[in-house]
Design a protein around this motif. Structure first.
Motif, PDB file in Angstrom:
ATOM      1  N   ARG A 112       0.929   3.940  -2.662  1.00 15.92           N
ATOM      2  CA  ARG A 112       0.555   5.501  -2.565  1.00 15.92           C
ATOM      3  C   ARG A 112       1.666   6.676  -3.014  1.00 15.92           C
ATOM      4  N   SER A 148      -5.079   0.184  -1.300  1.00 19.79           N
ATOM      5  CA  SER A 148      -4.094  -0.229  -0.352  1.00 19.79           C
ATOM      6  C   SER A 148      -4.586  -1.445   0.300  1.00 19.79           C
ATOM      7  N   ALA A 200       0.849  -0.900  -0.090  1.00 27.49           N
ATOM      8  CA  ALA A 200       0.015  -0.056  -0.002  1.00 27.49           C
ATOM      9  C   ALA A 200       0.778   1.183   0.011  1.00 27.49           C
ATOM     10  N   SER A 246      -8.790   2.420  -1.282  1.00 27.06           N
ATOM     11  CA  SER A 246      -7.827   2.319   0.235  1.00 27.06           C
ATOM     12  C   SER A 246      -8.645   2.548   1.082  1.00 27.06           C
TER      13      SER A 246
END
Length: 1115
Positions: A227, A319, A223, A245
């Motif tokens: 990101r 995520s 994740a 996410s």
């Protein structure tokens, strides 16, 4: 692109199709199907497509799937479908699947792509991944799954697919930046990689520990990586990624020993600061895909499972959620692996396994050990074993049955070996396994061989477990003995009975070269040959004779086959060449066909452009090699000067370079090939002309001295070497190393002027053409001849005393030009010249006092007199005072005589005697009444009062040819107003030389012009103008046979006056006669009259001179 290769295929086939069978492989949209072609390359077929595959045996081949997937066969309405589905969460990952050991492409050879129905393919070089790290579960909301167990199909447009591929590439690049080792931000391991191997201990939770927390910590890495890539997306993708996410932590319920229910909630929109939900800027996706990752940890039977959930939409991965950990319940152990044999004897077996318990058909052991010795068994017997494990929860299922064998005793002697196949240098022997030995016993064999007459006995030739052996490197027609012995772990048996074998004989060698016996007849001849020196170990049974007409050796005809060693060849053509060959046959086979010389080759050909002195040739092998490979080629050349050929190359190559040739010449090349039988006939000739080259060296030039200061240099044109000579270059110099270019041009001679007499010069010449400059000729030494001395430059008065009647002179000696100066001549003007010896000073005596003289000096040598020096004016001194007058009273009667030196000139007659011509003091004499063009000899003698001196050397002088005598004045008679006839007297031929005449005419005061030239004595002149006067004269010309024409003097001029008009009718004739009479009266004097006038003139002049001398000199 999907992560599964190949995707879930759909195989359709009839139940009983006739072989071969075409099977359609259905490729879903967005997926790809990978196959391997015959050349070894991989090809990917993108979906949607149906790929026709062909099954060779007509049956559905086994389907091998990648790790993490299973295959199910479903039969609906008589059609069998094979579905490839991802493993469900209920599938226990701890039990290894045998499918995991199949290679990624093991199913490909079972299919053959159908060529007629094959769609366009694109090459795919990426293989399947070794293991699938994630698997996808269906969203309950999705309605696009194929079956209730299938994975959902998510439609991806081109833009979304490119974005997803770019994100995956960047994710891999960032994951690979850590140097290849374990990275902190790496995703959690897949279930397949973390599951226990088949040899691992599995206790299903009875002795497990708590889950490792490090697995949960590392699960948050993906994740974070994704990101980090967020700023590179557009606003719409960023919003969707933020939505994905927000997935919550999964919940685990209904935990059992081998199953658990994992649930989670869909992603939701984040709330604003005031507690309200953001307004939708775009439509919320109707379906999400979820990816569940699981991690196992634990030992001693206690395992902890950790789950992560990740939402996926339009190729964007959210995520990972927080990890949810749980522990499965305990259960009975899994079935252990079959036991294996650790060791054993004839009566015991030592078994070993991995697990917690055993079980057999008849229990032989019960306990916690992993090894057990079973005793009291029968030797060479088979026993079946199976094993089960047990714990507090219960007993497992039995393992697979394994069959083990006890050891045997020493084998019995085998049967004698047998011959399977024999050769010239090898024997193939086989034998049988001892009947008393069980099949399970590992028995090995030793084959021993003895060569007859070797004396070494039996030697081992083979040691192994095979039942046959080929013994090589043997001798032909030789007896060998074989025996075999068997052995195992217990010992070796006795050898078998002996087998005697004989190798086959070899093919015989060549018979000797056939020879002619007796006389060759027009239609037959007798030939004989000798048996081969090597018969190959067997007697020769027959000989074969073949005959070929001509020397090419293309076709051969059988003329004899039998055991005799001679044969009479009949029925031949008279005057024809034949080739013969003989080979023989025996039990070992046929001897090699005797080789004959190869046939003729094609003429050699030129490669590239010919050079001036070198050509490159290439050829091919002959069409007929004569039964033996061609080993050598010979190239011969014949030059343009002679027909004799010389060899310029001999070797095995098919090209050669011939050098040492002459430029611009035509050469003839021919070729012949050779094998072990000798050289074959020559090929046809090939004519090749070499390229042009620079001219050859010129011959030494020829020099001719035209005068002491002029030399003519001549040379010859050298060989041009294929290009004409355009220029010659002549170098000239006083020394051989200092020659300079003095002439350049096409002429073959050059005149050198301004040279010094009696001087050495060197010269050489070279030729030039378009191909280059030839070498210089040899240097030639040229010596200019000697010449008369040079002129005296400095004359001065010496500073010594001289009387008034003398004048002293001195000068610098000039260059003698190769001949020493013998005397000097001093010219005093009116006085007699003074001749002195080779001195550089002289006193002139008997001069007038106080008188000026103009003096010049000339040097003389044996070649003649040189030029006079410049004029020098000198003056004698005045006389001293006169003595007083003296008178002589008596005169002497004696007087001083004059110069007494006289000369005697003689001329030789036809008989060789000399006749006196002149005696006297004069220095000249004119010899008259000589014949023209005749040589006469003369000699001269000087004498005085002292006597006669010696005669000089004989001089020869030749009289020239005499010109014709002058022609008398011609006669002119007018014919009409515009023409007249000129006639003259003819002269007789002069010593056989003909006489021709030239008539010249002059009109008025113009120049004479030739009107006629020829042997005639008359000429008719036309086109006369009435009012003009004409003058005519005739000249006789003597035409000499070996000399140019000699012209005599012109005759007196005859004038033809203009015709005036007369009123009377007869005026024309009267005027013509009057003009003729006037012309006759004005004719010139004859030769006798001219001679008389000249004689009278000379007499008058002589009388005047005598009078002057008598009056002024004597008195």
């Amino acid at each position: 692109k999907p992560l599964i290769h190949p995707p879930a295929p759909l195989l359709s086939s009839d139940k009983t199709p006739p072989p071969p069978q075409v099977i359609l492989v259905q490729v879903n949209p967005g997926e790809s199907f990978t196959i391997r072609r015959e050349d070894g390359q991989f090809q990917c077929i993108p979906g949607p497509a149906q790929v026709p595959m062909m099954s060779p045996n007509g049956s559905v081949p086994p389907i091998y799937v990648p790790p993490g997937y299973v295959s199910q066969i479903i039969e609906e309405n008589g059609v069998r479908r094979v579905l490839v589905l991802p493993q469900q969460p209920e599938f226990h990952p701890g039990a290894p699947s045998p499918l995991h050991h199949a290679p990624p492409h093991a199913h490909l050879p079972a299919f053959i792509p159908h060529p007629a129905m094959m769609p366009p393919l694109r090459t795919c070089t990426r293989a399947w991944p070794a293991a699938i790290k994630r698997f996808t579960l269906s969203n309950p909301v999705s309605t696009e799954s194929h079956t209730q167990h299938g994975r959902p199909f998510v439609h991806r447009d081109d833009r979304t697919s490119k974005t997803y591929e770019r994100l995956q590439k960047k994710l891999k690049d960032r994951q690979g930046g850590g140097g290849g080792g374990p990275v902190k931000d790496s995703p959690p391991p897949s279930p397949q990689k973390s599951c226990a191997s088949p040899s691992a201990d599995v206790h299903n939770g009875l002795s497990g520990k708590a889950a490792d927390t490090e697995q949960a910590q590392s699960s948050q890495a993906v994740a974070g990586v994704e990101r980090q890539m967020g700023p590179e997306l557009d606003e719409e993708a960023k919003a969707l990624l933020a939505l994905l996410s927000t997935i919550s932590k999964p919940e685990v319920s209904d935990i059992q020993a081998r199953a658990a229910v994992v649930s989670w909630s869909a992603p939701t929109k984040p709330e604003k600061e005031n507690g309200s939900v953001e307004e939708e800027q775009q439509s919320v996706p109707e379906a999400f895909s979820y990816e569940v990752s699981i991690s196992f940890s634990g030992k001693d039977g206690k395992y902890t499972s950790v789950y992560w959930v990740q939402a996926i939409c339009n190729c964007l991965h959210g995520s990972l959620s927080e990890a949810a950990s749980f522990t499965t319940l305990t259960c009975e152990p899994d079935a252990p692996n079959p036991p294996r044999k650790a060791s054993g004897t004839k009566n015991t077996l030592v078994l070993q396994w991995k697990g917690k318990g055993t079980g057999t058909f008849e229990q032989c052991y019960y306990g916690p050990q992993k090894q057990y010795r079973v005793i009291k068994l029968s030797p060479a017997s088979r026993y079946s074993f199976r094993l089960a494990a047990k714990n507090d929860m219960g007993a497992s299922e039995f393992s697979e049955v394994v069959d083990l064998f006890t050891s045997c005793s020493v084998p019995q002697p085998p049967f004698p070996p047998e011959l399977e196949k024999a050769g010239v240098t090898w024997l193939c022997v086989k034998w049988q396994r001892p009947q008393s030995s069980p099949k399970e016993d590992d028995i090995y064999y030793i084959l021993e061989m003895e060569e007859e007459g070797s004396g070494y006995g039996f030697q081992p030739s083979y040691d192994g477990e095979e039942l046959s052996c080929t013994v090589r490197n043997l001798h032909r027609s030789t007896k060998y003995k074989f025996r075999v012995a068997a052995y195992n772990s217990e010992g070796k048996s006795n050898p078998s009975p002996v087998l005697e074998l004989i190798t086959k004989p070899d093919s015989p060698g060549f018979p000797s070269r056939p020879s002619i016996r007796g006389r060759v007849l027009p239609n037959s001849f007798k030939m004989a040959w000798e048996p081969p020196k090597d018969n190959g170990g067997a007697e020769v049974t027959k000989y074969v004779v073949e005959l070929s007409e001509g020397l090419s050796g293309v076709s051969w005809e059988l003329v004899y086959s039998g055991p005799a060693t001679e044969h009479v060849c009949e029925g031949l053509k008279p005057g024809c060449s034949y080739q013969s060959r003989v080979y023989c046959m025996s039990e070992g086979g046929q001897s090699p066909t005797p080789a004959v010389p190869p046939g003729p080759c094609q003429p050699p050909r030129l490669v590239g452009k010919p050079k001036a002195r070198e050509v490159q040739l290439r050829w091919g092998p002959p069409q007929v090699d004569g039964g033996s490979p061609v080993s050598c080629y010979s190239v011969e050349v014949s030059g343009p000067a002679s027909e004799e050929s010389r060899e310029v190359y001999q070797g095995s190559e098919l090209d050669c370079s011939v050098s040492g040739l002459l430029p611009g010449k035509t050469y003839s090349f021919r070729l012949k090939a050779a094998n072990k039988a000798g050289f074959g006939p020559f090929s046809e000739r090939c004519e090749i002309t070499t390229g042009p080259g620079a001219p050859e060296q010129c011959k030494a030039p020829l020099t001719t001295c035209k005068s002491p200061s002029c030399v003519v240099v001549c040379w010859e044109t050298p060989a041009s070497n294929g290009a004409p000579v355009t220029e010659f270059r002549l170098e000239w110099g006083a020394a051989e190393g200092t020659m300079q270019l003095c002439y350049s041009g096409p002429a073959l001679s050059h005149e050198m002027k301004g040279l010094l007499p009696a001087t050495s010069y060197f010269c050489r010449v070279q030729a030039v053409n378009v191909a280059g400059v030839g070498p210089f000729s040899e240097a030639v030494l040229c010596q200019t001849p000697c010449s008369v001395p040079a002129a005296i430059t400095n004359i001065y008065h010496p500073p010594f005393y001289s009387p008034s009647t003398c004048l002293g002179l001195s000068w610098d000696p000039p260059c003698h030009h190769g001949s020493p100066i013998t005397s000097y001549l001093i010219d005093l003007g009116e006085r007699q010249p003074v001749v002195i010896g080779p001195v550089s000073k002289h006193v002139i005596q008997n001069l007038q006092p106080d008188t000026s003289y103009r003096i010049r000096i000339q040097a003389l040598n044996s070649l003649g007199a040189g030029p006079f020096s410049h004029m020098v004016k000198m003056k004698t001194k005045p006389l001293p005072p006169q003595p007083p007058r003296l008178e002589c009273t008596a005169f002497s009667h004696q007087t001083l005589p004059s110069d007494s030196l006289q000369f005697h000139l003689q001329m030789g007659d036809r008989s060789g005697r000399f006749v006196s011509l002149y005696k006297g003091p004069c220095h000249t004499h004119k010899v008259q009444r000589l014949n023209e063009s005749t040589s006469y000899t003369f000699r001269i003698q000087a004498f005085n009062e002292a006597g006669e001196g010696p005669f000089s050397t004989v001089y020869t002088f030749s009289t020239p040819r005499s010109p014709p005598a002058p022609v008398k004045a011609p006669k002119v008679e007018r014919v009409d107003d515009s023409s007249c006839e000129v006639t003259w007297e003819a002269l007789p031929p002069m010593k056989g030389d003909p006489i021709i005449y030239t008539l010249q005419c002059m009109m008025g005061n113009s120049d004479y012009k030739q009107a006629y030239k020829g042997p005639s004595t008359s000429f008719l002149v036309h086109n006369l103008q009435p009012s003009s006067d004409y003058r005519f004269r005739v000249c006789a010309i003597r035409q000499c046979q070996d000399a140019p024409e000699l012209s005599g003097p012109y005759s007196p001029t005859v004038t033809l006056s203009s015709q005036r008009s007369d009123p009377a009718g007869g005026g024309t004739a009267a005027g013509s006669r009057a003009g003729s009479e006037a012309s006759r009266s004005r004719r010139s004097l004859t030769d006798e009259q001219c001679a008389f006038l000249i004689l009278m003139l000379f007499a008058i002049i002589a009388i005047l001179i005598a009078f002057v001398i008598q009056y002024f000199v004597i008195k």
